[in-house]
Design a protein around this motif. Structure first.
Motif, mmCIF file in Angstrom:
data_model
loop_
_atom_site.group_PDB
_atom_site.id
_atom_site.type_symbol
_atom_site.label_atom_id
_atom_site.label_comp_id
_atom_site.label_asym_id
_atom_site.label_seq_id
_atom_site.Cartn_x
_atom_site.Cartn_y
_atom_site.Cartn_z
ATOM 1 N N THR A 105 0.816 -1.218 0.000
ATOM 2 C CA THR A 105 0.000 0.000 0.000
ATOM 3 C C THR A 105 0.850 1.268 0.000
ATOM 4 O O THR A 105 0.317 2.370 -0.161
ATOM 5 N N ALA A 106 2.163 1.119 0.150
ATOM 6 C CA ALA A 106 3.054 2.280 0.087
ATOM 7 C C ALA A 106 3.273 2.755 -1.348
ATOM 8 O O ALA A 106 3.808 3.849 -1.561
ATOM 9 N N PHE A 107 2.872 1.950 -2.323
ATOM 10 C CA PHE A 107 3.039 2.336 -3.720
ATOM 11 C C PHE A 107 1.952 3.318 -4.141
ATOM 12 O O PHE A 107 0.983 3.565 -3.415
ATOM 13 N N LYS A 108 2.096 3.855 -5.350
ATOM 14 C CA LYS A 108 1.116 4.816 -5.853
ATOM 15 C C LYS A 108 -0.247 4.141 -6.014
ATOM 16 O O LYS A 108 -0.331 2.929 -6.257
ATOM 17 N N PRO A 109 -1.335 4.918 -5.904
ATOM 18 C CA PRO A 109 -2.684 4.348 -5.932
ATOM 19 C C PRO A 109 -2.987 3.488 -7.151
ATOM 20 O O PRO A 109 -3.669 2.459 -7.024
#
Length: 229
Positions: A105-109
């Motif tokens: 979830t730390a990645f881009k949406p």
């Protein structure tokens, strides 16, 4: 007396190392090394499924990889997106179940949405589980698991193991690292406690299904004593 069948690996993990060195040796852009690394992922996942592995865990992006240059991180995210878009349907039809370990979830949406869609698309599959480590660090995983275990009661090896990201996978049998490096780099430290290790000089983009087959055959010759005699 019947001859005992050799013990076969159920769960294999791979530290996919050497993309950059593969490109450097050929005087090519580092991004091309990552592209060839994705091609290696594609063929190895197919090979694992054909060989009947229950689980294959790949170290794709570590918590330390954020230290890399922004353009390289962007290239890696783009490759991940293209891989999901181009290969998801094939793997889904082949019964492969996608699982993510680490905090994706730390990645881009848009990347998060693609990952979650892919996990949902394959959730009901009962074939090989492809576990991809994204924004993953084993020390962080163990700390999270211990915190969860403590909230439920006594902290024991069993209670921690039950809270690991890999709790629903078979025990790790074999850990492979490509490119000649001989270290675990914060990958599956708990799970590897009694796993067999194989370190190969082959750079990841050159790793083939035959290399995987040879590793699995070598595994059958090893005597696993788990601390006993």
């Amino acid at each position: 007396m019947a001859k005992e069948e050799p013990v076969r690996a159920r769960h294999v993990a791979i530290i996919m190392d050497g993309n950059g060195r593969w490109a450097k040796k050929r005087h090519l852009p580092r991004a091309l090394g990552h592209q060839r690394g994705v091609e290696a992922v594609r063929r190895v996942v197919r090979g694992a499924r054909e060989m009947g592995l229950e689980a294959l865990t790949l170290y794709a992006f570590s918590t330390e990889n954020w230290r890399r240059p922004e353009d390289e991180i962007s290239d890696l995210m783009g490759l991940m997106k293209r891989f999901i878009l181009s290969d998801l349907e094939e793997f889904a039809q082949a019964g492969v179940r996608l699982k993510i370990i680490g905090d994706y979830t730390a990645f881009k949406p848009d990347v998060v949405d693609l990952i979650e869609g892919a996990v949902q698309r394959t959730a009901g599959n009962a074939g090989t589980t492809l576990a991809v480590a994204l924004n993953y660090g084993s020390q962080d995983e163990i700390a999270r698991a211990a915190t969860k275990a403590a909230a439920k009661g006594a902290i024991t090896p069993e209670s921690i193991a039950d809270e690991l990201d890999t709790a629903d996978l078979p025990p790790l049998d074999l850990l492979i690292r490509t490119s000649g490096e001989v270290r675990l780099s914060n990958f599956l430290l708990w799970q590897a406690a009694y796993a067999e290790m194989l370190f190969t000089e082959v750079l990841w983009p050159d790793f083939t299904v035959e290399h995987l087959r040879e590793a699995l055959e070598a595994f059958t010759t090893r005597e696993r004593r788990y601390g006993g005699r």
